[in-house]
Design an enzyme around this catalytic site. Structure first.
Site, PDB file in Angstrom:
ATOM      1  N   THR A 181       0.848  -1.190   0.000  1.00  0.00           N
ATOM      2  CA  THR A 181       0.000   0.000   0.000  1.00  0.00           C
ATOM      3  C   THR A 181       0.882   1.238   0.000  1.00  0.00           C
ATOM      4  O   THR A 181       1.962   1.245   0.571  1.00  0.00           O
ATOM      5  CB  THR A 181      -0.908   0.064   1.239  1.00  0.00           C
ATOM      6  OG1 THR A 181      -0.061   0.006   2.389  1.00  0.00           O
ATOM      7  CG2 THR A 181      -1.890  -1.066   1.268  1.00  0.00           C
ATOM      8  N   GLU A 327      -6.050  -3.166  -0.848  1.00  0.00           N
ATOM      9  CA  GLU A 327      -6.521  -4.280  -0.009  1.00  0.00           C
ATOM     10  C   GLU A 327      -7.726  -4.992  -0.611  1.00  0.00           C
ATOM     11  O   GLU A 327      -8.124  -6.056  -0.117  1.00  0.00           O
ATOM     12  CB  GLU A 327      -6.910  -3.760   1.384  1.00  0.00           C
ATOM     13  CG  GLU A 327      -5.741  -3.332   2.249  1.00  0.00           C
ATOM     14  CD  GLU A 327      -5.352  -1.863   2.048  1.00  0.00           C
ATOM     15  OE1 GLU A 327      -5.711  -1.289   0.993  1.00  0.00           O
ATOM     16  OE2 GLU A 327      -4.701  -1.306   2.944  1.00  0.00           O
ATOM     17  N   LYS A 437     -13.513  19.155  10.909  1.00  0.00           N
ATOM     18  CA  LYS A 437     -14.514  19.320  11.964  1.00  0.00           C
ATOM     19  C   LYS A 437     -14.541  20.775  12.406  1.00  0.00           C
ATOM     20  O   LYS A 437     -13.601  21.262  13.015  1.00  0.00           O
ATOM     21  CB  LYS A 437     -14.216  18.418  13.146  1.00  0.00           C
ATOM     22  CG  LYS A 437     -15.403  18.342  14.082  1.00  0.00           C
ATOM     23  CD  LYS A 437     -15.357  17.132  14.961  1.00  0.00           C
ATOM     24  CE  LYS A 437     -16.754  16.845  15.496  1.00  0.00           C
ATOM     25  NZ  LYS A 437     -16.757  15.867  16.555  1.00  0.00           N
ATOM     26  N   TRP A 442     -19.240  18.281  10.765  1.00  0.00           N
ATOM     27  CA  TRP A 442     -18.278  17.712   9.820  1.00  0.00           C
ATOM     28  C   TRP A 442     -18.441  18.353   8.441  1.00  0.00           C
ATOM     29  O   TRP A 442     -19.554  18.588   7.992  1.00  0.00           O
ATOM     30  CB  TRP A 442     -18.496  16.207   9.669  1.00  0.00           C
ATOM     31  CG  TRP A 442     -18.169  15.431  10.911  1.00  0.00           C
ATOM     32  CD1 TRP A 442     -19.068  14.872  11.772  1.00  0.00           C
ATOM     33  CD2 TRP A 442     -16.878  15.147  11.438  1.00  0.00           C
ATOM     34  NE1 TRP A 442     -18.403  14.255  12.800  1.00  0.00           N
ATOM     35  CE2 TRP A 442     -17.053  14.408  12.622  1.00  0.00           C
ATOM     36  CE3 TRP A 442     -15.572  15.461  11.029  1.00  0.00           C
ATOM     37  CZ2 TRP A 442     -15.991  13.959  13.393  1.00  0.00           C
ATOM     38  CZ3 TRP A 442     -14.518  15.010  11.801  1.00  0.00           C
ATOM     39  CH2 TRP A 442     -14.731  14.261  12.965  1.00  0.00           C
TER      40      TRP A 442
END
Ligand code: AMP
Length: 537
Positions: A181, A327, A437, A442
């Site tokens: 990754t 993944e 935030k 959010w």
């Protein structure tokens, strides 16, 4: 009653043999470093991949041994994609955009024995080799390039193999390949794919409601073959016998458009930054290229802005938006319109296509909050979790971080914040670490970015959280303006304010020369956050 079916191993070998028998005349076209074009067929590919397989075994490669590649997208890389696994080896695609120390770390961690490297990448490889050991170095080069000392020429190497050598019998649970990754935090982590996972992933990529890769397609993966297996396209293309076009090191918009036109490409795949460059080139000279009508451009790796989907439609080209991860091999979801969309307005259809779409068969999704699964109402955000036939169950050992990515009940935590709607469609609002935030609310950086990028003067935009004394965090937009265009912060603020709640509108628009990118072409927001952390509001 017991099932009375044969036990049949789902291996790459089966797909490879079939392609050799059925598609001998289909072309595999590569662009060389000097821009000349190399034309081969599936018959050549069949023979050469078998030779490579045989040569590797004769050179002492045993079952499960890792063979690395440090290569651009070209026919020899495709031969390695098949020749290594059908010989029971494990294909390890190294990311040539990483720092040499990181490449050396990854190659050492994976215990790569052999490596196949492009001669044009030799200067990079020398730095890698200073810190990692390979028993055999095989170089892909054209005849006029010198052979570096201590290396074997790729053509000479495969000539030591006999295409008639029998291929070893494999189990579907054997290792096929490994990718690391490209995370921006922590150490790189390896995902090792089985033959079964890749065989099923290829079948899924062929479904009409996912990518629909078909024998009638000419496919050009712009996405590098070192990024999540070029999204599985090399495997899927060989499975169905699609013509394959590989761009080599030339990934500029003009070079790609030229190949699209010349080779009559029907499907290409890459990250949004590549497509934004191509769209700008098409907008600048709409009549210059005669592209295949309804050519599909698979966009993934980061969100495809709605303005980009609309922009390509004007040129008769169709964006197919897909989501995935290293993944997940990587295909997870694809956004295609269902039959109910026939009754929708244009705006509704575009909004839907800008979402990440629904799960492929054999992939399951859920969105979780601290309190359990969030409702599928299209508005409540949660972290996307996934499980399925080609989803990793762990990282390659030894690995002392990342175990917390799997839940106790066996799902993989993606780190993506999403909403799911009643039809199962995913919309990614952010990476968990990129959410902003502000005053307890959010803000989705992706939503704001995608609006800003819709402004005609904007080339690229990244929105990040910057510490704020009153609101905790506030959004700052880092904007790159198109060459020759001008726009002010006030104009951009007015442009997005019409479509956002007041608290979502960035407090600052700063103009920069380029957005820093990761090795796979995504915005490196950690670098921007560092750069602007002391911004004075
Ligand atoms: P990688 O493993 O490098 O392919 O990165 C996977 C990550 O890329 C995902 O977890 C997402 O954050 C992001 N990603 C991939 N496809 C999309 C997409 N279509 N829209 C938004 N983010 C995406």
């Amino acid at each position: 009653m017991q099932p009375t079916m044969m036990r049949y191993e789902l291996t790459l070998t089966s797909l490879f043999r079939r392609a050799g028998e059925l598609y001998a005349g289909t072309e595999i076209v590569s662009r060389n470093p000097d821009k000349s074009i190399d034309r081969k067929t599936y018959a050549d590919f069949d023979r050469r991949a078998r030779q490579l397989a045989s040569a590797l075994r004769r050179a002492g490669m045993n079952k499960g041994d890792r063979v690395a590649t440090l290569c651009w997208n070209h026919h020899a890389h495709l031969e390695a994609y098949f020749g290594i696994p059908i010989a029971a080896g494990v294909l390890h695609t190294l990311n040539l955009r990483l720092h040499p120390d990181e490449i050396a770390f990854i190659a050492t961690h994976a215990r790569d024995r052999f490596i196949i490297v492009d001669s044009v990448l030799w200067p990079l490889f020398e730095k890698v080799r200073a810190k990692a050991h390979f028993e055999k170095v095989i170089v892909v080069r054209s005849a006029d390039q010198p052979l570096p000392g201590g290396a074997v020429d790729y053509e000479a190497f495969i000539a030591t193999g006999d295409p008639g050598d029998p291929l070893p019998a494999l189990s579907e649970d054997d290792a096929l390949g490994v990718c690391y990754t490209s995370g921006t935090t922590g150490k790189p982590k390896g995902v090792c794919y089985s033959h079964r996972a890749i065989a099923l992933h290829s079948l899924a990529a062929g479904l009409a409601d996912t990518l629909g890769v078909s024998r009638r397609d000419t496919v050009l993966p712009v996405v590098p073959m070192f990024h999540a297996n070029a999204w599985g396209l090399p495997f899927a293309c060989v499975m169905v016998g699609a013509k394959i076009v590989l761009p080599g090191p030339h990934l500029g918009a003009a070079d790609l458009l030229d190949l699209f036109e010349r080779e009559r490409v029907t499907m290409a795949a890459g990250v949004p930054t590549i497509w934004l460059g191509i769209l700008q080139a098409l907008d600048a000279e709409p009549a210059r290229y005669a592209l295949t009508r309804e050519m599909r451009m698979v966009v993934g790796g980061a969100a495809a802005p709605e303005s980009m989907i609309r922009g390509f439609d004007k040129h008769g080209l169709r964006v197919v938006h897909a989501w995935g991860m290293t993944e997940t091999a990587p295909l997870g979801t694809v956004s295609n319109l269902g039959p109910d969309a026939d009754a929708w307005s244009d705006d509704e259809r575009y909004a839907q296509r800008a979402k990440q779409g629904i799960a492929s068969p054999f992939i399951e999704l859920r969105a979780m909050s601290d309190r359990g699964p969030v409702p599928r109402d299209g508005t409540t955000p949660g972290e996307l979790e996934v499980r399925g036939a080609w989803v990793a169950a762990s990282y390659v050992e030894p690995c002392d971080e990342g175990a917390d990515k799997w839940t106790d009940d066996g799902w993989f935590r993606t780190g993506d914040v999403v909403t799911l709607d009643a039809s199962g469609c995913v919309k990614i609002t952010d990476r968990t670490k990129d959410l902003i935030k502000s005053g307890g609310e959010w803000i989705s950086s992706v939503d704001v970015e995608n609006l800003i990028i819709g402004h005609p003067a904007v080339k690229e935009a990244a929105v990040i959280a910057v510490p704020h004394p009153k609101w905790d965090e506030r959004p700052l937009a880092a904007v790159v303006v198109k060459e020759g265009a001008t726009v002010t912060a006030e104009a951009l603020r007015a442009f997005v304010a019409a479509k956002l709640a007041k608290y979502q509108v960035p407090d600052a628009f700063v103009f920069i020369d380029a957005i820093p990118k990761t090795s796979t072409g995504k915005f490196q927001k950690s670098e921007l956050r560092e750069r602007f952390k002391n911004h004075v509001w």
